[in-house]
Design a protein around this motif. Structure first.
Motif, PDB file in Angstrom:
ATOM      1  N   VAL A  11     -12.928   6.991  -3.941  1.00 56.57           N
ATOM      2  CA  VAL A  11     -13.555   8.483  -4.299  1.00 56.57           C
ATOM      3  C   VAL A  11     -14.466   8.845  -3.143  1.00 56.57           C
ATOM      4  N   ARG A  12     -15.166   7.939  -2.708  1.00 61.18           N
ATOM      5  CA  ARG A  12     -16.448   8.144  -1.782  1.00 61.18           C
ATOM      6  C   ARG A  12     -15.807   8.665  -0.620  1.00 61.18           C
ATOM      7  N   GLU A  13     -14.623   7.813  -0.109  1.00 59.18           N
ATOM      8  CA  GLU A  13     -13.924   8.373   1.141  1.00 59.18           C
ATOM      9  C   GLU A  13     -13.255   9.576   1.128  1.00 59.18           C
ATOM     10  N   VAL A  14     -12.727  10.168  -0.396  1.00 57.77           N
ATOM     11  CA  VAL A  14     -11.981  11.205  -0.448  1.00 57.77           C
ATOM     12  C   VAL A  14     -12.869  12.340  -0.190  1.00 57.77           C
ATOM     13  N   ILE A  15     -14.266  12.242  -0.667  1.00 61.73           N
ATOM     14  CA  ILE A  15     -15.165  13.159  -0.735  1.00 61.73           C
ATOM     15  C   ILE A  15     -15.635  13.354   0.713  1.00 61.73           C
ATOM     16  N   GLU A  16     -15.597  12.383   1.625  1.00 58.61           N
ATOM     17  CA  GLU A  16     -15.927  12.294   2.878  1.00 58.61           C
ATOM     18  C   GLU A  16     -15.100  13.143   3.545  1.00 58.61           C
ATOM     19  N   ALA A  17     -13.762  13.010   3.425  1.00 59.31           N
ATOM     20  CA  ALA A  17     -12.656  13.464   3.920  1.00 59.31           C
ATOM     21  C   ALA A  17     -12.317  15.000   3.842  1.00 59.31           C
ATOM     22  N   LEU A  18     -12.804  15.210   2.527  1.00 61.85           N
ATOM     23  CA  LEU A  18     -12.773  17.058   2.198  1.00 61.85           C
ATOM     24  C   LEU A  18     -13.929  17.430   3.054  1.00 61.85           C
ATOM     25  N   LEU A  19     -15.009  16.936   3.061  1.00 60.65           N
ATOM     26  CA  LEU A  19     -16.156  17.565   3.765  1.00 60.65           C
ATOM     27  C   LEU A  19     -15.894  17.615   5.266  1.00 60.65           C
ATOM     28  N   LYS A  20     -15.258  16.692   5.866  1.00 60.61           N
ATOM     29  CA  LYS A  20     -14.783  16.573   7.107  1.00 60.61           C
ATOM     30  C   LYS A  20     -13.895  17.763   7.477  1.00 60.61           C
ATOM     31  N   LYS A  21     -13.042  17.889   6.581  1.00 62.90           N
ATOM     32  CA  LYS A  21     -11.835  18.859   6.869  1.00 62.90           C
ATOM     33  C   LYS A  21     -12.373  20.260   6.864  1.00 62.90           C
ATOM     34  N   PHE A  22     -13.625  20.502   6.196  1.00 63.21           N
ATOM     35  CA  PHE A  22     -14.074  21.847   5.809  1.00 63.21           C
ATOM     36  C   PHE A  22     -15.375  21.972   6.863  1.00 63.21           C
ATOM     37  N   LEU A  23     -15.448  20.844   7.846  1.00 62.34           N
ATOM     38  CA  LEU A  23     -16.696  20.862   8.882  1.00 62.34           C
ATOM     39  C   LEU A  23     -17.935  21.025   8.058  1.00 62.34           C
ATOM     40  N   VAL A  24     -18.082  20.338   6.850  1.00 62.97           N
ATOM     41  CA  VAL A  24     -19.374  20.485   6.461  1.00 62.97           C
ATOM     42  C   VAL A  24     -20.280  19.658   6.586  1.00 62.97           C
ATOM     43  N   ALA A  25     -21.446  19.963   7.046  1.00 56.78           N
ATOM     44  CA  ALA A  25     -22.697  18.861   7.426  1.00 56.78           C
ATOM     45  C   ALA A  25     -23.212  18.392   6.260  1.00 56.78           C
ATOM     46  N   ASP A  26     -23.342  18.817   5.111  1.00 59.91           N
ATOM     47  CA  ASP A  26     -23.936  18.008   3.990  1.00 59.91           C
ATOM     48  C   ASP A  26     -23.819  16.739   3.855  1.00 59.91           C
ATOM     49  N   ASN A  27     -24.687  15.976   3.464  1.00 58.92           N
ATOM     50  CA  ASN A  27     -24.656  14.558   2.918  1.00 58.92           C
ATOM     51  C   ASN A  27     -23.634  14.569   1.976  1.00 58.92           C
ATOM     52  N   ILE A  32       0.945  -1.206  -0.061  1.00 64.50           N
ATOM     53  CA  ILE A  32      -0.031   0.014   0.092  1.00 64.50           C
ATOM     54  C   ILE A  32       0.806   1.054  -0.035  1.00 64.50           C
ATOM     55  N   TYR A  33       0.429   2.063  -0.868  1.00 62.70           N
ATOM     56  CA  TYR A  33       1.231   3.556  -0.912  1.00 62.70           C
ATOM     57  C   TYR A  33       0.408   4.574  -0.333  1.00 62.70           C
ATOM     58  N   THR A  34       1.087   5.622   0.125  1.00 61.25           N
ATOM     59  CA  THR A  34       0.433   6.690   0.421  1.00 61.25           C
ATOM     60  C   THR A  34       0.972   8.107  -0.161  1.00 61.25           C
ATOM     61  N   GLY A  35       0.168   8.947  -0.297  1.00 59.10           N
ATOM     62  CA  GLY A  35       0.768  10.371  -0.999  1.00 59.10           C
ATOM     63  C   GLY A  35      -0.323  11.414  -0.956  1.00 59.10           C
ATOM     64  N   PHE A  36       0.037  12.442  -1.814  1.00 55.35           N
ATOM     65  CA  PHE A  36      -1.085  13.739  -1.865  1.00 55.35           C
ATOM     66  C   PHE A  36      -1.499  13.784  -2.750  1.00 55.35           C
ATOM     67  N   ILE A  37      -2.901  14.354  -2.755  1.00 58.98           N
ATOM     68  CA  ILE A  37      -3.845  14.958  -4.002  1.00 58.98           C
ATOM     69  C   ILE A  37      -4.273  16.270  -3.531  1.00 58.98           C
ATOM     70  N   LYS A  38      -4.486  16.992  -4.725  1.00 57.58           N
ATOM     71  CA  LYS A  38      -5.188  18.400  -4.568  1.00 57.58           C
ATOM     72  C   LYS A  38      -6.393  18.400  -5.125  1.00 57.58           C
ATOM     73  N   VAL A  39      -7.492  18.722  -4.444  1.00 57.04           N
ATOM     74  CA  VAL A  39      -8.659  19.058  -5.006  1.00 57.04           C
ATOM     75  C   VAL A  39      -9.355  20.357  -5.062  1.00 57.04           C
ATOM     76  N   GLN A  40      -9.690  20.814  -6.405  1.00 58.61           N
ATOM     77  CA  GLN A  40     -10.337  22.121  -6.381  1.00 58.61           C
ATOM     78  C   GLN A  40     -11.770  22.094  -6.214  1.00 58.61           C
ATOM     79  N   MET A  41     -12.192  22.984  -5.334  1.00 59.70           N
ATOM     80  CA  MET A  41     -13.563  23.069  -5.055  1.00 59.70           C
ATOM     81  C   MET A  41     -14.214  23.825  -6.032  1.00 59.70           C
TER      82      MET A  41
END
Length: 223
Positions: free
Chosen positions: A104-120, A51-60
């Motif tokens: 992808v679903r986990e990445v979306i959830e992590a992004l929302l959590k980072k912004f404290l977004v309460a949306d589904n 398993i490898y780890t790394g960084f991705i940048k996501v534009q909102m």
């Protein structure tokens, strides 16, 4: 489907490329090549288990307001008075540290959590944006795809591949995922925007009328 530059190429969906499974040795070689090309120190790391780890940048790129909960209420069901809806600044980019197993679903959830977004999370979709042959292709990723794998294969250059978070298209919106307070808040924001635009139009036409009357006054003089 492929389109020309004149046909809003960023909204053209490209046919999905087949997922090529790489051996552990091939992954090791690609990570070495990737790290040798990195210019922002965001390198990938290969673990002993493959398993490898790394960084991705996501534009909102969000058109609708998001609902953010206060940090005090994070982690539990927050009352509506601890939530605020606002528009995220256009072009905001977030960097995430993920593993090759994250979907992808986990990445979306992590992004929302980072912004404290309460949306589904079901309200959002992750897209990949590719530049090929002087054209830009935007393709929605399925929930089970692995963004870090796509990043590794494409290399670190964001002009070759970048990730974008958007809402689902209008026809795909899962309105049942919105709560009643959220829907009412959307209406309130739309009413506010409509009123602001109405005031701008009234002011503009009032100015036109004033100038027209001044012009008529200069031309029409009683004899």
């Amino acid at each position: 489907m492929k389109g020309s530059l004149e046909e809003a190429p960023e909204d053209v969906e490209k046919e999905r490329e087949p997922h090529v499974y790489l051996s552990k040795e091939e992954i090791k070689e690609k990570i070495q090549s990737y790290n040798s090309s990195v210019t922002d120190k965001l390198k990938m790391t290969l673990n002993a288990n493959g398993i490898y780890t790394g960084f991705i940048k996501v534009q909102m790129e969000l058109c609708r307001p998001i609902t953010v909960q206060s940090s005090q209420s994070q982690g539990r069901c927050a009352p509506s008075n601890n939530q605020t809806a606002f528009y995220l600044p256009d072009g905001c980019i977030n960097t995430l540290h993920i593993s090759s197993t994250n979907t992808v679903r986990e990445v979306i959830e992590a992004l929302l959590k980072k912004f404290l977004v309460a949306d589904n999370p079901a309200k959002f979709a992750l897209y990949k944006r590719c530049h090929k042959e002087d054209q830009v292709y935007t393709c929605k990723l399925s929930d089970r795809e692995h963004p870090l794998y796509l990043r590794l294969v494409a290399g670190p250059r964001t002009e070759m591949l970048s990730f974008v978070l958007r809402e689902h298209e209008t026809g795909e919106v899962m309105w049942e995922a919105f709560s009643i307070p959220e829907l009412k808040n959307f209406l309130r924001i739309l009413d506010k925007e409509e009123n602001e635009q109405l005031q701008i139009l009234k002011k503009r036409y009032a100015t036109y009328r004033e100038r027209l009357e001044e012009a008529l006054g200069g031309v029409w003089k009683p004899g």
